[in-house]
Scaffold this active site. Structure first.
Site, PDB file in Angstrom:
ATOM      1  N   ARG A   1       0.824  -1.217   0.000  1.00 21.76           N
ATOM      2  CA  ARG A   1       0.000   0.000   0.000  1.00 21.76           C
ATOM      3  C   ARG A   1       0.862   1.272   0.000  1.00 21.76           C
ATOM      4  O   ARG A   1       0.345   2.378  -0.098  1.00 21.76           O
ATOM      5  CB  ARG A   1      -0.910   0.035   1.251  1.00 21.76           C
ATOM      6  CG  ARG A   1      -1.989  -1.037   1.268  1.00 21.76           C
ATOM      7  CD  ARG A   1      -2.765  -0.989   2.575  1.00 21.76           C
ATOM      8  NE  ARG A   1      -3.877  -0.063   2.544  1.00 21.76           N
ATOM      9  CZ  ARG A   1      -5.146  -0.406   2.374  1.00 21.76           C
ATOM     10  NH1 ARG A   1      -5.474  -1.668   2.227  1.00 21.76           N
ATOM     11  NH2 ARG A   1      -6.087   0.507   2.367  1.00 21.76           N
TER      12      ARG A   1
ATOM     13  N   TYR B   1       0.818   4.290  -2.519  1.00 21.82           N
ATOM     14  CA  TYR B   1      -0.285   5.251  -2.341  1.00 21.82           C
ATOM     15  C   TYR B   1      -0.080   6.063  -1.069  1.00 21.82           C
ATOM     16  O   TYR B   1      -0.068   7.300  -1.099  1.00 21.82           O
ATOM     17  CB  TYR B   1      -1.590   4.467  -2.281  1.00 21.82           C
ATOM     18  CG  TYR B   1      -2.848   5.306  -2.200  1.00 21.82           C
ATOM     19  CD1 TYR B   1      -3.308   6.028  -3.304  1.00 21.82           C
ATOM     20  CD2 TYR B   1      -3.596   5.354  -1.027  1.00 21.82           C
ATOM     21  CE1 TYR B   1      -4.469   6.774  -3.234  1.00 21.82           C
ATOM     22  CE2 TYR B   1      -4.769   6.098  -0.948  1.00 21.82           C
ATOM     23  CZ  TYR B   1      -5.204   6.802  -2.058  1.00 21.82           C
ATOM     24  OH  TYR B   1      -6.370   7.541  -1.982  1.00 21.82           O
ATOM     25  N   ASP B   2       0.126   5.356   0.063  1.00 20.94           N
ATOM     26  CA  ASP B   2       0.229   6.042   1.364  1.00 20.94           C
ATOM     27  C   ASP B   2       1.404   7.019   1.382  1.00 20.94           C
ATOM     28  O   ASP B   2       1.261   8.187   1.750  1.00 20.94           O
ATOM     29  CB  ASP B   2       0.438   5.028   2.503  1.00 20.94           C
ATOM     30  CG  ASP B   2      -0.691   4.015   2.622  1.00 20.94           C
ATOM     31  OD1 ASP B   2      -1.536   3.949   1.710  1.00 20.94           O
ATOM     32  OD2 ASP B   2      -0.721   3.269   3.615  1.00 20.94           O
TER      33      ASP B   2
ATOM     34  N   GLY C   1       3.170   8.033  -1.225  1.00 16.15           N
ATOM     35  CA  GLY C   1       3.027   9.017  -2.315  1.00 16.15           C
ATOM     36  C   GLY C   1       2.197  10.201  -1.855  1.00 16.15           C
ATOM     37  O   GLY C   1       2.555  11.366  -2.058  1.00 16.15           O
TER      38      GLY C   1
ATOM     39  N   ARG D   1     -13.279  -1.467  -4.465  1.00 12.81           N
ATOM     40  CA  ARG D   1     -13.513  -0.931  -3.123  1.00 12.81           C
ATOM     41  C   ARG D   1     -14.744  -1.600  -2.524  1.00 12.81           C
ATOM     42  O   ARG D   1     -15.610  -2.122  -3.233  1.00 12.81           O
ATOM     43  CB  ARG D   1     -13.657   0.592  -3.180  1.00 12.81           C
ATOM     44  CG  ARG D   1     -12.307   1.250  -3.280  1.00 12.81           C
ATOM     45  CD  ARG D   1     -12.372   2.742  -3.363  1.00 12.81           C
ATOM     46  NE  ARG D   1     -12.608   3.222  -4.707  1.00 12.81           N
ATOM     47  CZ  ARG D   1     -12.551   4.501  -5.066  1.00 12.81           C
ATOM     48  NH1 ARG D   1     -12.277   5.415  -4.168  1.00 12.81           N
ATOM     49  NH2 ARG D   1     -12.762   4.860  -6.314  1.00 12.81           N
TER      50      ARG D   1
ATOM     51  N   GLN E   1     -12.639  -5.428  11.007  1.00 10.44           N
ATOM     52  CA  GLN E   1     -11.993  -4.129  10.734  1.00 10.44           C
ATOM     53  C   GLN E   1     -13.089  -3.095  10.469  1.00 10.44           C
ATOM     54  O   GLN E   1     -14.172  -3.440  10.002  1.00 10.44           O
ATOM     55  CB  GLN E   1     -11.011  -4.222   9.550  1.00 10.44           C
ATOM     56  CG  GLN E   1     -11.602  -4.426   8.180  1.00 10.44           C
ATOM     57  CD  GLN E   1     -11.736  -5.894   7.801  1.00 10.44           C
ATOM     58  OE1 GLN E   1     -12.113  -6.728   8.596  1.00 10.44           O
ATOM     59  NE2 GLN E   1     -11.462  -6.202   6.536  1.00 10.44           N
TER      60      GLN E   1
HETATM   61  P1  NAD Z   1     -10.892   7.453  -9.043  1.00 10.23           P
HETATM   62  O1  NAD Z   1      -9.899   6.370  -9.329  1.00 10.23           O
HETATM   63  O2  NAD Z   1     -12.309   7.223  -9.403  1.00 10.23           O
HETATM   64  O3  NAD Z   1     -10.447   8.808  -9.741  1.00 10.23           O
HETATM   65  C1  NAD Z   1      -9.116   9.164  -9.958  1.00 10.23           C
HETATM   66  C2  NAD Z   1      -9.045   9.838 -11.322  1.00 10.23           C
HETATM   67  O4  NAD Z   1      -7.685  10.238 -11.574  1.00 10.23           O
HETATM   68  C3  NAD Z   1      -9.440   8.902 -12.461  1.00 10.23           C
HETATM   69  O5  NAD Z   1     -10.332   9.563 -13.324  1.00 10.23           O
HETATM   70  C4  NAD Z   1      -8.108   8.582 -13.152  1.00 10.23           C
HETATM   71  O6  NAD Z   1      -8.273   8.276 -14.511  1.00 10.23           O
HETATM   72  C5  NAD Z   1      -7.351   9.873 -12.909  1.00 10.23           C
HETATM   73  N1  NAD Z   1      -5.895   9.715 -12.963  1.00 10.23           N
HETATM   74  C6  NAD Z   1      -5.138   8.779 -12.352  1.00 10.23           C
HETATM   75  N2  NAD Z   1      -3.849   8.983 -12.627  1.00 10.23           N
HETATM   76  C7  NAD Z   1      -3.789  10.100 -13.413  1.00 10.23           C
HETATM   77  C8  NAD Z   1      -2.721  10.816 -14.036  1.00 10.23           C
HETATM   78  N3  NAD Z   1      -1.453  10.428 -13.885  1.00 10.23           N
HETATM   79  N4  NAD Z   1      -3.027  11.894 -14.782  1.00 10.23           N
HETATM   80  C9  NAD Z   1      -4.315  12.289 -14.959  1.00 10.23           C
HETATM   81  N5  NAD Z   1      -5.352  11.639 -14.406  1.00 10.23           N
HETATM   82  C10 NAD Z   1      -5.085  10.553 -13.643  1.00 10.23           C
HETATM   83  O7  NAD Z   1     -10.748   7.797  -7.496  1.00 10.23           O
HETATM   84  P2  NAD Z   1     -11.626   8.752  -6.579  1.00 10.23           P
HETATM   85  O8  NAD Z   1     -12.263   7.921  -5.557  1.00 10.23           O
HETATM   86  O9  NAD Z   1     -12.456   9.648  -7.406  1.00 10.23           O
HETATM   87  O10 NAD Z   1     -10.486   9.589  -5.863  1.00 10.23           O
HETATM   88  C11 NAD Z   1     -10.145  10.898  -6.287  1.00 10.23           C
HETATM   89  C12 NAD Z   1      -9.053  11.446  -5.389  1.00 10.23           C
HETATM   90  O11 NAD Z   1      -9.507  11.490  -4.041  1.00 10.23           O
HETATM   91  C13 NAD Z   1      -7.780  10.614  -5.397  1.00 10.23           C
HETATM   92  O12 NAD Z   1      -6.672  11.477  -5.359  1.00 10.23           O
HETATM   93  C14 NAD Z   1      -7.865   9.822  -4.118  1.00 10.23           C
HETATM   94  O13 NAD Z   1      -6.591   9.507  -3.612  1.00 10.23           O
HETATM   95  C15 NAD Z   1      -8.604  10.789  -3.207  1.00 10.23           C
HETATM   96  N6  NAD Z   1      -9.331  10.065  -2.156  1.00 10.23           N
HETATM   97  C16 NAD Z   1     -10.465   9.375  -2.451  1.00 10.23           C
HETATM   98  C17 NAD Z   1     -11.114   8.671  -1.447  1.00 10.23           C
HETATM   99  C18 NAD Z   1     -12.377   7.893  -1.716  1.00 10.23           C
HETATM  100  O14 NAD Z   1     -12.863   7.207  -0.817  1.00 10.23           O
HETATM  101  N7  NAD Z   1     -12.969   7.979  -2.888  1.00 10.23           N
HETATM  102  C19 NAD Z   1     -10.604   8.682  -0.148  1.00 10.23           C
HETATM  103  C20 NAD Z   1      -9.426   9.375   0.105  1.00 10.23           C
HETATM  104  C21 NAD Z   1      -8.806  10.077  -0.912  1.00 10.23           C
HETATM  105  N1  UDP Z   2     -12.907  -5.364   1.732  1.00 10.08           N
HETATM  106  C1  UDP Z   2     -13.586  -6.561   1.861  1.00 10.08           C
HETATM  107  N2  UDP Z   2     -14.111  -7.125   0.734  1.00 10.08           N
HETATM  108  C2  UDP Z   2     -14.010  -6.560  -0.485  1.00 10.08           C
HETATM  109  C3  UDP Z   2     -13.315  -5.332  -0.611  1.00 10.08           C
HETATM  110  C4  UDP Z   2     -12.764  -4.770   0.528  1.00 10.08           C
HETATM  111  O1  UDP Z   2     -13.719  -7.107   2.960  1.00 10.08           O
HETATM  112  O2  UDP Z   2     -14.519  -7.143  -1.460  1.00 10.08           O
HETATM  113  C5  UDP Z   2     -12.348  -4.742   2.951  1.00 10.08           C
HETATM  114  C6  UDP Z   2     -10.884  -4.360   2.846  1.00 10.08           C
HETATM  115  O3  UDP Z   2     -10.055  -5.456   3.165  1.00 10.08           O
HETATM  116  C7  UDP Z   2     -10.802  -3.228   3.862  1.00 10.08           C
HETATM  117  C8  UDP Z   2     -12.181  -2.567   3.773  1.00 10.08           C
HETATM  118  O4  UDP Z   2     -13.036  -3.533   3.178  1.00 10.08           O
HETATM  119  O5  UDP Z   2     -10.623  -3.739   5.156  1.00 10.08           O
HETATM  120  C9  UDP Z   2     -12.195  -1.302   2.930  1.00 10.08           C
HETATM  121  O6  UDP Z   2     -11.568  -1.590   1.710  1.00 10.08           O
HETATM  122  P1  UDP Z   2     -11.491  -0.557   0.511  1.00 10.08           P
HETATM  123  O7  UDP Z   2     -10.653  -1.186  -0.545  1.00 10.08           O
HETATM  124  O8  UDP Z   2     -12.845  -0.118   0.131  1.00 10.08           O
HETATM  125  O9  UDP Z   2     -10.772   0.732   1.103  1.00 10.08           O
HETATM  126  P2  UDP Z   2      -9.544   0.999   2.065  1.00 10.08           P
HETATM  127  O10 UDP Z   2      -8.943  -0.286   2.542  1.00 10.08           O
HETATM  128  O11 UDP Z   2      -8.590   1.789   1.254  1.00 10.08           O
HETATM  129  O12 UDP Z   2     -10.156   1.750   3.186  1.00 10.08           O
END
Ligand code: NAD
Ligand code: UDP
Length: 318
Positions: free
Chosen positions: A149, A152-153, A155, A193, A216
């Site tokens: 992970r 992402y974390d 980064g 997700r 969890q």
């Molecule tokens: P998502 O994957 O649906 O959207 C991300 C978008 O970024 C996509 O459209 C993808 O094509 C685009 N993308 C990826 N790499 C790119 C690049 N190099 N150049 C241009 N476009 C690029 O995810 P999301 O859930 O909409 O998340 C959006 C943002 O919010 C992300 O930065 C994510 O880390 C942050 N975020 C989301 C959540 C959540 O629960 N949805 C939680 C925490 C943080």
């Molecule tokens: N998870 C699960 N079954 C699935 C997908 C996810 O039990 O089919 C669990 C995953 O292991 C995590 C939680 O649900 O504990 C949330 O996962 P998600 O990928 O949505 O987000 P994140 O772990 O980044 O919070």
């Protein structure tokens, strides 16, 4: 034919605008009367998410990867580009780190040249597997720097560092938001997700896949609430930088989530237990007192209501 909506006061760049959160943010800010420049490389975003916006006056799409420099003229930047689902960000971890780090440098450079405010979509993942609950912004986290992970974390953590260094060194106006788990329409059915997985499995009658024992926890925020919070964060006064937690503090176990979704869909799906992925955090619950105070914001949509709206979306889609 272009629809004649009133013309916006600002021209706003949204990176990752074709993704789940980004497409909702584009729609909301466009409806508020702004011009939107949506930049995306369609890695996890889709044309479907923004199809209804493309014909609208004031909406423009640019296919671009933010790891490369971008020269445009805008009044404000929301930096959302980055895959957010573990299976997607682990698919090409090097590109994930590049998107977070090189992407941040490119967008910060653009904001610096233009002298405009920039919002960063950071994440609760900066807290890693937290030993403090709920997590306040002052908590430094418990993150593995070399695990699956980490791309992402770490980064996202490095991106936060860059935002604060540009703020200190170049006086840039920054807004760093740590977003906790969000759900809603336009998540991809194969996104991986938990909310979309469970809904798609429940609707198709296949087994619900719980990773680990399901004890969890996560705290899920409906997308409309989150979009409101992002816009309020961007519009705080120039001294306010964040980091600010944005999310819903209602914490539930993954097992409870599975049961709730089975009940809401009247599904015949059974529950299947699979191994828990490495470094999967045991708990997540935001302390949102800062958001309540600074933004006058709190989530409005209850989990059952939000899940019902999301289920309706997937029913239509599948
Ligand atoms: P998502 O994957 O649906 O959207 C991300 C978008 O970024 C996509 O459209 C993808 O094509 C685009 N993308 C990826 N790499 C790119 C690049 N190099 N150049 C241009 N476009 C690029 O995810 P999301 O859930 O909409 O998340 C959006 C943002 O919010 C992300 O930065 C994510 O880390 C942050 N975020 C989301 C959540 C959540 O629960 N949805 C939680 C925490 C943080
Ligand atoms: N998870 C699960 N079954 C699935 C997908 C996810 O039990 O089919 C669990 C995953 O292991 C995590 C939680 O649900 O504990 C949330 O996962 P998600 O990928 O949505 O987000 P994140 O772990 O980044 O919070």
């Amino acid at each position: 034919m272009k629809s004649e909506i009133s013309y916006g006061s600002k021209r706003i760049l949204i990176t990752g605008g074709a993704g789940f959160l980004g497409s909702h943010l584009c729609e909301r800010l466009l409806n508020d009367g702004n011009e939107i420049l949506c930049v995306d490389n369609y890695f996890t975003g889709t044309r479907n998410n923004i199809e209804h916006l493309l014909p609208q006056y004031g909406f423009e799409f640019l296919h671009h990867d933010i790891t490369f420099p971008l020269y445009v003229e805008v009044d404000e930047i929301y930096n959302l580009a980055c895959p957010a689902s573990p299976i997607h960000y682990q698919y090409d971890p090097v590109q994930t780190t590049k998107t977070s780090v090189h992407g941040a440098i490119n967008m910060l450079g653009l904001a610096k040249r233009l002298g405009v405010k920039i919002f960063q979509a950071s994440t609760s993942e900066v807290y890693g597997d937290p030993v403090v609950s709920p997590q306040p912004e002052s908590y430094w986290g418990n993150v593995n720097p070399i695990g699956p992970r980490s791309c992402y974390d770490e980064g996202k953590r490095c991106a936060e560092t860059l935002f604060f260094d540009y703020h200190r060194q170049h006086k840039l106006k920054i807004k760093v938001a740590r977003i906790f788990n969000v759900y809603g329409p336009r998540m991809l059915p194969d996104d991986g997700r938990v909310v979309s997985n469970f809904i798609v499995q429940a609707l198709s009658g296949s087994p619900i896949t719980i990773f680990g024992d399901g004890n969890q926890t996560r705290s899920f925020c409906f997308v409309d609430d989150l979009v409101e919070a992002m816009i309020r964060t961007m519009n705080t006064d120039d001294q306010f930088t964040g980091p600010i937690n944005l999310g819903n503090p209602h914490e539930i176990t993954i097992k409870e989530l599975a049961e709730r979704i089975i009940a809401l869909t009247s599904s015949s799906s059974t529950i299947e237990f699979h191994p828990k992925p490495e470094d999967d955090p045991m708990s997540r619950k935001p302390d949102i007192r800062l958001a309540e105070t600074v933004l006058g914001w709190g989530p409005q949509v209850e989990l059952t209501t939000g899940l019902s709206r999301t289920i309706a979306y997937f029913k239509e889609l599948i």
